[in-house]
Design a protein around this motif. Structure first.
Motif, PDB file in Angstrom:
ATOM      1  N   ALA A   1       0.842  -1.211   0.000  1.00 36.62           N
ATOM      2  CA  ALA A   1       0.000   0.000   0.000  1.00 36.62           C
ATOM      3  C   ALA A   1       0.871   1.253   0.000  1.00 36.62           C
ATOM      4  O   ALA A   1       0.588   2.215  -0.721  1.00 36.62           O
ATOM      5  CB  ALA A   1      -0.925  -0.016   1.225  1.00 36.62           C
ATOM      6  N   LEU A   2       1.977   1.214   0.751  1.00 37.07           N
ATOM      7  CA  LEU A   2       2.868   2.388   0.807  1.00 37.07           C
ATOM      8  C   LEU A   2       3.551   2.596  -0.544  1.00 37.07           C
ATOM      9  O   LEU A   2       3.653   3.714  -1.040  1.00 37.07           O
ATOM     10  CB  LEU A   2       3.922   2.215   1.904  1.00 37.07           C
ATOM     11  N   LEU A   3       3.987   1.500  -1.166  1.00 35.71           N
ATOM     12  CA  LEU A   3       4.662   1.615  -2.463  1.00 35.71           C
ATOM     13  C   LEU A   3       3.687   2.113  -3.519  1.00 35.71           C
ATOM     14  O   LEU A   3       3.954   3.078  -4.239  1.00 35.71           O
ATOM     15  CB  LEU A   3       5.250   0.270  -2.883  1.00 35.71           C
ATOM     16  N   LYS A   4       2.497   1.491  -3.561  1.00 38.22           N
ATOM     17  CA  LYS A   4       1.503   1.863  -4.568  1.00 38.22           C
ATOM     18  C   LYS A   4       1.115   3.334  -4.402  1.00 38.22           C
ATOM     19  O   LYS A   4       0.974   4.061  -5.380  1.00 38.22           O
ATOM     20  CB  LYS A   4       0.269   0.959  -4.419  1.00 38.22           C
ATOM     21  N   GLY A   5       1.030   3.780  -3.162  1.00 37.15           N
ATOM     22  CA  GLY A   5       0.581   5.147  -2.893  1.00 37.15           C
ATOM     23  C   GLY A   5       1.634   6.208  -3.122  1.00 37.15           C
ATOM     24  O   GLY A   5       1.321   7.387  -3.196  1.00 37.15           O
ATOM     25  N   SER A   6       2.904   5.786  -3.267  1.00 37.77           N
ATOM     26  CA  SER A   6       3.955   6.828  -3.334  1.00 37.77           C
ATOM     27  C   SER A   6       4.731   6.862  -4.645  1.00 37.77           C
ATOM     28  O   SER A   6       5.528   7.770  -4.863  1.00 37.77           O
ATOM     29  CB  SER A   6       4.953   6.622  -2.183  1.00 37.77           C
ATOM     30  N   THR A   7       4.490   5.915  -5.552  1.00 39.78           N
ATOM     31  CA  THR A   7       5.353   5.859  -6.750  1.00 39.78           C
ATOM     32  C   THR A   7       5.202   7.106  -7.619  1.00 39.78           C
ATOM     33  O   THR A   7       6.181   7.605  -8.151  1.00 39.78           O
ATOM     34  CB  THR A   7       5.046   4.621  -7.630  1.00 39.78           C
ATOM     35  N   VAL A   8       3.972   7.624  -7.763  1.00 38.63           N
ATOM     36  CA  VAL A   8       3.795   8.805  -8.623  1.00 38.63           C
ATOM     37  C   VAL A   8       4.508  10.003  -8.001  1.00 38.63           C
ATOM     38  O   VAL A   8       5.250  10.724  -8.677  1.00 38.63           O
ATOM     39  CB  VAL A   8       2.297   9.113  -8.845  1.00 38.63           C
ATOM     40  N   GLU A   9       4.328  10.173  -6.692  1.00 40.26           N
ATOM     41  CA  GLU A   9       4.999  11.302  -6.032  1.00 40.26           C
ATOM     42  C   GLU A   9       6.521  11.150  -6.123  1.00 40.26           C
ATOM     43  O   GLU A   9       7.234  12.114  -6.414  1.00 40.26           O
ATOM     44  CB  GLU A   9       4.557  11.387  -4.569  1.00 40.26           C
ATOM     45  N   ALA A  10       6.998   9.913  -5.953  1.00 35.34           N
ATOM     46  CA  ALA A  10       8.454   9.683  -6.018  1.00 35.34           C
ATOM     47  C   ALA A  10       8.968  10.001  -7.420  1.00 35.34           C
ATOM     48  O   ALA A  10      10.068  10.539  -7.583  1.00 35.34           O
ATOM     49  CB  ALA A  10       8.769   8.242  -5.647  1.00 35.34           C
ATOM     50  N   MET A  11       8.146   9.716  -8.434  1.00 35.51           N
ATOM     51  CA  MET A  11       8.567   9.999  -9.812  1.00 35.51           C
ATOM     52  C   MET A  11       8.664  11.504 -10.042  1.00 35.51           C
ATOM     53  O   MET A  11       9.637  11.996 -10.614  1.00 35.51           O
ATOM     54  CB  MET A  11       7.578   9.382 -10.806  1.00 35.51           C
ATOM     55  N   PHE A  12       7.660  12.259  -9.562  1.00 36.75           N
ATOM     56  CA  PHE A  12       7.706  13.719  -9.741  1.00 36.75           C
ATOM     57  C   PHE A  12       8.827  14.334  -8.905  1.00 36.75           C
ATOM     58  O   PHE A  12       9.505  15.272  -9.335  1.00 36.75           O
ATOM     59  CB  PHE A  12       6.363  14.350  -9.377  1.00 36.75           C
ATOM     60  N   LEU A  13       9.048  13.773  -7.709  1.00 36.29           N
ATOM     61  CA  LEU A  13      10.133  14.283  -6.857  1.00 36.29           C
ATOM     62  C   LEU A  13      11.467  14.027  -7.546  1.00 36.29           C
ATOM     63  O   LEU A  13      12.311  14.913  -7.645  1.00 36.29           O
ATOM     64  CB  LEU A  13      10.085  13.597  -5.490  1.00 36.29           C
TER      65      LEU A  13
END
Ligand SMILES: O=C(Nc1ccccc1F)[C@H](C1CCCCC1)n1c(-c2ccc(Cl)cc2)nc2cc(F)c(F)cc21
Length: 233
Positions: free
Chosen positions: A79-91
């Motif tokens: 759940a943490l990975l799925k929820g953060s990949t887009v933000e991590a990509m933009f970051l």
């Protein structure tokens, strides 16, 4: 003001995170590719899906090295990975955009991205975010720990053991707070400004599905991994 010092544990934690962050970098450099030539919207879209797919794989490896992450409930890890990949990509994209480059390269890079096929209405929020990250002149330790903090967001959808994630994130926040004081002694509110970017990041990430599905081309093809992770197709 009292002398801010990191404990031995905090220094060890930071080293582990930074080593993992540096080890798990995207192999080919997307900025260099974009600076080489102007691609068509289709080629840019393909490049993005390739970059994003490898970014997810890299993020999984990085996350495994966050002390305590693997002791979390298995479904919460997903759940943490799925929820953060887009933000991590933009970051990550913001960090790539803000890298010191030879004169004029950033201008060309911005131009190439503006013409990559992304719908015009997303340009302003996206570049505002990239420039606000650039203005912070983050050191790589801050970038690495900020990425870990983004992943360890307790309020992601479907996270069950809220507390356990909060405890891990708090440990990271304590390290980041001290790091900001040590790296930017002149700027009282640097830590607060840094965290403020995470709010901007979340807002930008809300647009990502629409940015992709309205990319200026027909027939948007996504990899199976991206279909799974992103809310597309
Ligand atoms: O590859 C990308 N980002 C990226 C992904 C994973 C790891 C590292 C990355 F940089 C894309 C390219 C893809 C090819 C067309 C132009 C944009 N990208 C974005 C970006 C990412 C996602 C959406 Cl929906 C809209 C733009 N912003 C960028 C800023 C940059 F400085 C940069 F060098 C590339 C950037």
């Amino acid at each position: 003001r009292e002398k801010v010092e990191m404990t031995k544990e905090q220094r060890a934690l930071m080293k582990a995170i930074v080593d993992a962050y540096n080890r798990h970098q995207i192999p080919q450099d997307v900025a260099k590719k974009l600076l080489q030539e102007q691609y068509s919207a289709e080629e840019n879209f393909l490049l993005l899906t390739e970059m994003a797919t490898s970014q997810v794989q890299v993020l999984v490896e990085f996350t495994k090295n966050i002390p305590g992450f693997l002791s979390l409930d298995r479904e919460d890890q997903i759940a943490l990975l799925k929820g953060s990949t887009v933000e991590a990509m933009f970051l990550r994209s913001a960090q790539v955009f803000s890298r010191k480059m030879p004169n004029g390269h950033t201008v060309v890079l911005e131009e190439r991205i503006r013409k990559s096929g992304i719908p015009d209405e997303f340009m302003t929020p996206m570049f505002n975010f990239y420039k606000s990250i650039g203005e912070l002149h983050m050191v790589q330790e801050e970038q690495a720990i900020l990425t870990a903090i983004t992943i360890l967001m307790p309020d992601r959808p479907y996270v069950k053991d809220h507390q356990a994630v909060e405890r891990l994130q708090e440990t990271m926040l304590n390290v980041l707070r001290k790091l900001c004081v040590l790296q930017h002694p002149q700027e009282q509110q640097y830590f607060a400004r840094l965290l403020g970017r995470l709010t901007e990041l979340r807002t930008l990430s809300h647009y990502h599905a629409e940015m992709l599905t309205s990319w200026k081309m027909n027939d948007h093809k996504f990899t199976p991994l991206l279909c799974e992770i992103w809310d597309v197709q």
